[in-house]
Motif scaffolding. Structure first.
Motif, PDB file in Angstrom:
ATOM      1  N   ASP A 179      30.795 -87.181  86.942  1.00  0.00           N
ATOM      2  CA  ASP A 179      31.381 -86.545  85.767  1.00  0.00           C
ATOM      3  C   ASP A 179      32.895 -86.749  85.720  1.00  0.00           C
ATOM      4  OD1 ASP A 179      29.097 -85.641  84.685  1.00  0.00           O
ATOM      5  OD2 ASP A 179      29.384 -83.528  85.226  1.00  0.00           O
ATOM      6  N   VAL A 180      33.423 -86.663  84.521  1.00  0.00           N
ATOM      7  CA  VAL A 180      34.858 -86.890  84.341  1.00  0.00           C
ATOM      8  C   VAL A 180      35.485 -85.707  83.616  1.00  0.00           C
ATOM      9  CG1 VAL A 180      36.572 -88.363  83.225  1.00  0.00           C
ATOM     10  CG2 VAL A 180      34.530 -89.383  84.233  1.00  0.00           C
ATOM     11  N   ILE A 181      36.679 -85.295  84.067  1.00  0.00           N
ATOM     12  CA  ILE A 181      37.478 -84.322  83.322  1.00  0.00           C
ATOM     13  C   ILE A 181      38.570 -85.097  82.619  1.00  0.00           C
ATOM     14  CG2 ILE A 181      38.998 -82.319  83.501  1.00  0.00           C
ATOM     15  CD1 ILE A 181      37.578 -81.666  86.157  1.00  0.00           C
ATOM     16  N   ARG A 182      38.501 -85.114  81.283  1.00  0.00           N
ATOM     17  CA  ARG A 182      39.494 -85.899  80.535  1.00  0.00           C
ATOM     18  C   ARG A 182      40.639 -84.990  80.069  1.00  0.00           C
ATOM     19  NH1 ARG A 182      38.606 -90.825  77.995  1.00  0.00           N
ATOM     20  NH2 ARG A 182      38.976 -90.068  75.875  1.00  0.00           N
ATOM     21  N   ILE A 183      41.833 -85.474  80.320  1.00  0.00           N
ATOM     22  CA  ILE A 183      43.031 -84.673  80.062  1.00  0.00           C
ATOM     23  C   ILE A 183      43.917 -85.317  79.010  1.00  0.00           C
ATOM     24  CG2 ILE A 183      45.230 -83.953  81.123  1.00  0.00           C
ATOM     25  CD1 ILE A 183      43.665 -83.418  83.641  1.00  0.00           C
ATOM     26  N   SER A 240      42.165 -86.821  68.507  1.00  0.00           N
ATOM     27  CA  SER A 240      40.941 -87.453  68.015  1.00  0.00           C
ATOM     28  C   SER A 240      40.297 -88.359  69.061  1.00  0.00           C
ATOM     29  CB  SER A 240      41.244 -88.240  66.738  1.00  0.00           C
ATOM     30  OG  SER A 240      42.066 -89.340  67.062  1.00  0.00           O
ATOM     31  N   LEU A 241      40.915 -88.412  70.263  1.00  0.00           N
ATOM     32  CA  LEU A 241      40.350 -89.253  71.322  1.00  0.00           C
ATOM     33  C   LEU A 241      38.925 -88.838  71.687  1.00  0.00           C
ATOM     34  CD1 LEU A 241      43.250 -89.817  73.879  1.00  0.00           C
ATOM     35  CD2 LEU A 241      41.922 -91.566  72.703  1.00  0.00           C
ATOM     36  N   GLY A 242      38.652 -87.559  71.535  1.00  0.00           N
ATOM     37  CA  GLY A 242      37.292 -87.088  71.835  1.00  0.00           C
ATOM     38  C   GLY A 242      37.068 -86.837  73.306  1.00  0.00           C
ATOM     39  N   ASN A 243      36.156 -85.920  73.587  1.00  0.00           N
ATOM     40  CA  ASN A 243      35.822 -85.552  74.967  1.00  0.00           C
ATOM     41  C   ASN A 243      37.007 -85.068  75.787  1.00  0.00           C
ATOM     42  OD1 ASN A 243      33.061 -86.046  74.816  1.00  0.00           O
ATOM     43  ND2 ASN A 243      33.416 -88.250  75.089  1.00  0.00           N
ATOM     44  N   ILE A 244      38.041 -84.595  75.113  1.00  0.00           N
ATOM     45  CA  ILE A 244      39.165 -84.024  75.853  1.00  0.00           C
ATOM     46  C   ILE A 244      38.750 -82.633  76.336  1.00  0.00           C
ATOM     47  CG2 ILE A 244      41.549 -83.192  75.731  1.00  0.00           C
ATOM     48  CD1 ILE A 244      41.376 -86.184  75.586  1.00  0.00           C
TER      49      ILE A 244
END
Lengths: 404, 404
Positions: free
Chosen positions: B2-6, B68-72
């Protein structure tokens, strides 16, 4: 309303403090936890030596009886020594009960074993009170460790030996006289060996080492040295050089080893441990990213220790909680600290010509009352020296007298 | 995995520190969180002034584009001032994103509003970095507040003004000279008004007041006074009386009011703020049960601030976590702190006859090398004074030189 039922091991200073704090903070705890906190029973060695007002609380000298009370949610350990505490806590965990301990010797030696057992059984262990009483070092260090590595820990971890060293220096007492004073004030036990020879601080250092490094210092890298050989002459000599003796516990990580030393150290005014006096404790943690973080506060005593135990209780019950925003806080009259003029007694001694320095509080021009002529003269002198600037407040919290 | 997007707002000192810490601590964070931490994009004012090595990271001056990058998962706010930060963070929360902020001015004024909004949307807010950088005051105070009420908070909350006062006293500089030095060292902004006039400390005091009392001090009970009028003559005079000027922020609760003062205060050696020098910060919290707890550490800087931000990130992702037991910790060679002989430079100045005091480390009788004759003579002198006792270590961490 739901109830959290507690079994308490021991009814000495710490045990009583926990009981009283639960009673006094009942309302607050209910708000925080949404549950009532109830003391179900207390285990003591000799039931004839103790009395508990509330007759619904079981007072027993039989651990079986205490544990068979049923519906016990948390066991709080406020006894000393490795046994019988260790056996009791193992039993408690095996019963599926959370545990909170203030017993440093026990936790220093068996903490890891208890933790494994607790993980296995899915219960929690709180041990904030084992080091530095009310100073939240365990939780703070845990938080720092999430991002930082620890290079070194230095701490004054025993209030009794620190009290003795402060008292010798400030009052010119011999070690024996200062020890006697500490005993009279209830800081030192009748057998003060653990305090003055550094074992108590060493137990706490073991707990910190386990937390910071996942292991304890090796015995061959351990040095334990008490304060019993320090003379008043040595203290005075170094004091004249602005150096103070502190009984410091130090844990250092090096490749392949962790070393631990508890010993007298000479500390200069630049070090955060220099001004840690009397029954105060402090811990300085050197970290890789956040730098050196120091925590200071009362390292012993009924209420500071109870505060740490109850914080663990809240933490354990409320692990999902975020920092809460307080509602308006009401302080009782006796809880209010006024920003009065305070004039440190030590300052008087240091002042040349026995003059006193006074001032006014910010721009509010508080006039201090009940001052003798000398004081007023001194205030004028200070005003003169300070020229146009508003006189700032003089602060010195320890040993201060209020002038109002 | 899994990834935590910042998404990161701002790429100044704090923003860069956060980015670098994420990169350097990637492995550690993965272990702690079970997820990879990934910087998705950075918002800056002028994209021509910045460069980011990793081309997968979006560098933009357009907040729409960033969001709007998404999944932030988390927005980290490392810009200054109330706007546009407040609008951005409201938007982020409305998008269901957690936020972490290091922006004290913004949080001092809009913290409560952001918190309500976050509660409504079920997201978290971390703001450890808003006060005292790497000093974990927000979490520690939150923990103490579970059981204690706060009577008073006193703190040195601005590293720049503290640096100037230390520098004036120790080097005999004028205010202007000391300010210039602070600017050259990068502590003070080209417009240092917020620091030296106390506004920066005041913003932090507001954050602490909101946390401790659920509300901010009333304006009519607020006093703000800078350090610009303090002269070197005043500093020297009070220094000769063992008093030091500190720029102290104080928040006090009284019935029906909360008062806040940021002003120069004269502090005596007994006070925990006395030895807080240069860029250090410290906060002393007087509580009803645990007594006075003081925290000290670096109150500014790239890495201490980043440490607090990343601790918030871990906390936010890992709220159920208990203190973890570390596995064996590996320190890099440059991270290891050796218990070498350290001889504080200031000590030399204080020593009569320009002698130096040396000793040996515990019972290990380390012989310091490269010492001149005078030093050796002094060691002998110290040995003589100390008589039979093992010579303790001389400690003074700031401004120390190693002798090896």
């Amino acid at each position: 309303m739901d109830v959290i039922r507690i079994a308490l091991l021991g009814y000495g200073t710490v045990g009583k403090g926990v009981h009283q704090t639960i009673q006094l903070q009942q309302e607050r705890l209910q708000t925080l936890l949404g549950k009532r906190v109830e003391l179900a029973g207390v285990l003591v060695k000799n039931i004839n030596k103790h009395h508990i007002e509330d007759s619904s609380v079981l007072l027993t000298d039989n651990c079986e009886e205490l544990f068979s009370l049923g519906n016990i949610h948390v066991v709080i350990d406020a006894i000393v020594g490795r046994e019988p505490g260790f056996s009791y806590l193992k039993r408690a965990i095996q019963n599926g009960t959370h545990i909170i301990t203030a017993n440093k010797e026990l936790f220093a030696h068996h903490g890891r074993e208890l933790k494994s057992l607790a993980d296995e059984k899915g219960v929690s262990i709180g041990y904030e009170a084992t080091v530095g009483a009310g100073i939240p070092i365990i939780q703070t260090l845990s938080k720092l460790l999430q991002v930082n590595k620890v290079k070194r820990i230095q701490g004054i971890l025993n209030g009794t030996s620190n009290f003795i060293l402060s008292s010798m220096r400030e009052k010119g007492l011999s070690f024996q006289e200062a020890l006697k004073e500490a005993q009279e004030k209830g800081y030192a036990e009748s057998d003060p060996g653990n305090d003055i020879e550094g074992r108590d601080a060493y137990f706490k250092a073991l707990v910190l080492s386990d937390l910071a490094y996942g292991k304890k210092p090796e015995e061959e890298h351990t040095l334990l040295k008490g304060i019993t050989d320090i003379t008043i002459e040595q203290i005075n000599y170094f004091s004249s050089l602005n150096l103070r003796f502190k009984h410091v516990a130090e844990i250092v990580k090096a490749p392949g080893k962790i070393s631990c030393a508890v010993r007298p150290v000479l500390v200069s005014p630049e070090h955060p441990l220099y001004q840690v006096e009397y029954e105060q404790n402090a811990i300085a943690v050197e970290t890789t990213i956040a730098g050196r973080i120091t925590l200071q506060g009362l390292g012993a005593g009924m209420y500071p220790t109870a505060s740490a135990v109850i914080e663990d209780l809240v933490q354990l019950e409320n692990q999902h909680s975020q920092p809460v925003w307080r509602e308006d806080v009401h302080l009782e009259a006796e809880e209010i600290e006024q920003s009065l003029w305070i004039l440190p007694i030590r300052l008087e001694k240091q002042l040349k010509d026995k003059k006193k320095i006074l001032g006014k509080l910010g721009s509010k021009c508080l006039i201090a009352k009940n001052l003798d002529e000398e004081s007023l003269e001194l205030r004028d002198h200070a005003l003169e020296v300070l020229g146009g600037i508003d006189l700032p407040q003089i602060q010195g919290l320890q040993k201060s007298v209020k002038i109002s």
